[in-house]
Design an enzyme around this catalytic site. Structure first.
Site, mmCIF file in Angstrom:
data_model
loop_
_atom_site.group_PDB
_atom_site.id
_atom_site.type_symbol
_atom_site.label_atom_id
_atom_site.label_comp_id
_atom_site.label_asym_id
_atom_site.label_seq_id
_atom_site.Cartn_x
_atom_site.Cartn_y
_atom_site.Cartn_z
ATOM 1 C CE LYS A 11 -4.238 1.338 2.444
ATOM 2 N NZ LYS A 11 -4.925 1.230 3.727
HETATM 3 C C1 E4P Z 1 -8.300 2.349 3.764
HETATM 4 O O1 E4P Z 1 -7.506 1.587 3.285
HETATM 5 C C2 E4P Z 1 -8.118 3.049 5.027
HETATM 6 O O2 E4P Z 1 -7.414 2.202 5.884
HETATM 7 C C3 E4P Z 1 -9.409 3.391 5.730
HETATM 8 O O3 E4P Z 1 -10.531 3.009 4.997
HETATM 9 C C4 E4P Z 1 -9.458 4.766 6.293
HETATM 10 O O4 E4P Z 1 -10.688 4.952 6.946
HETATM 11 P P1 E4P Z 1 -10.956 6.179 7.933
HETATM 12 O O5 E4P Z 1 -11.101 7.412 7.100
HETATM 13 O O6 E4P Z 1 -12.231 5.813 8.625
HETATM 14 O O7 E4P Z 1 -9.775 6.252 8.845
#
Ligand code: E4P
Length: 217
Positions: free
Chosen positions: A83
């Site tokens: 990622k």
């Molecule tokens: C995605 O890969 C992120 O980890 C996640 O969806 C972020 O979510 P949040 O905005 O609720 O922290």
């Protein structure tokens, strides 16, 4: 639509994996900090119980560091997805990994142009953050719709991974907009199964069945 769980909580992943609903897992540095576990060890454990893609995020913000960290993460297990943040360095690193057949998830996407760039460098997934756009009074779902249209216009194979999902309604809307994947906190996945009429209907069935005095077994 594929379902990923967005958490670093191993117990939650184990429980949800057993339901057969889970296609993969996403994590991020904040979720890892919350889990309070050794990052690489945790990713290895998750990869052993979830056969689908497991996103592990690099910590570096510079190209060289992203490559070095991504190489280490990719070696943990075959189903690790590296990622990377949606920055010029992150895009360059995505190109590096995609040409080497290492799966990537380009994260922190907040515009259609950013998603277009991720697709152009061959990202496996791009993660538009719905909830965080809603938080600043924009419509995260408009972004999913725009990306779907653009990717279909050019037959990009990058999958749209709807992220920052906060409610069951987000899941419905993302599915209607054609997102390929939704990554959700465990509580949202569980809420998808809930309906007050299911609850009251089942209570009535249980009560009436008891009144028959019968047993199926
Ligand atoms: C995605 O890969 C992120 O980890 C996640 O969806 C972020 O979510 P949040 O905005 O609720 O922290």
């Amino acid at each position: 639509m594929k379902f990923f769980v967005d958490t670093g909580d191993f117990k939650e992943i184990e429980e949800l994996s057993a339901t057969g609903l889970l296609d993969g897992v996403t994590t991020n540095p904040s979720l890892i900090a919350k889990a309070g576990r050794d990052f690489k060890e945790l990713i290895g454990e998750i990869c052993r119980i979830v056969p689908g893609p497991v996103s592990a995020e690099v910590a570096s913000t510079e190209y060289e560091g992203m490559i070095a960290e991504g190489e280490v993460l990719a070696k943990i297990a075959e189903n690790v997805v590296v990622k990377l943040p949606l920055t010029m360095d992150g895009l360059k690193a995505t190109k590096y990994f995609s040409t080497r057949d290492i799966k990537t998830n380009v994260t922190l996407c907040f515009s259609a142009n950013q998603a277009l760039l991720a697709a152009k460098v061959g990202a496996t997934y791009v993660s538009p953050f719905i909830g965080r756009l809603d938080d600043i009074n924009l419509d995260g779902m408009d972004l999913i719709e725009d990306i779907r249209t653009i990717f279909d216009n050019y037959a990009f194979s990058t999958e749209i991974l709807a992220a920052s999902i906060r409610s069951p309604n987000h899941v419905t809307q993302a599915a209607l907009a054609g997102a390929d994947v939704a990554t959700m906190p465990p509580a949202v996945i569980r809420k998808l199964a809930e309906h007050p009429l299911t609850k009251s209907g089942l209570e009535a069935f249980v009560k009436d069945w008891k009144s028959t005095g019968q047993s199926i077994l």
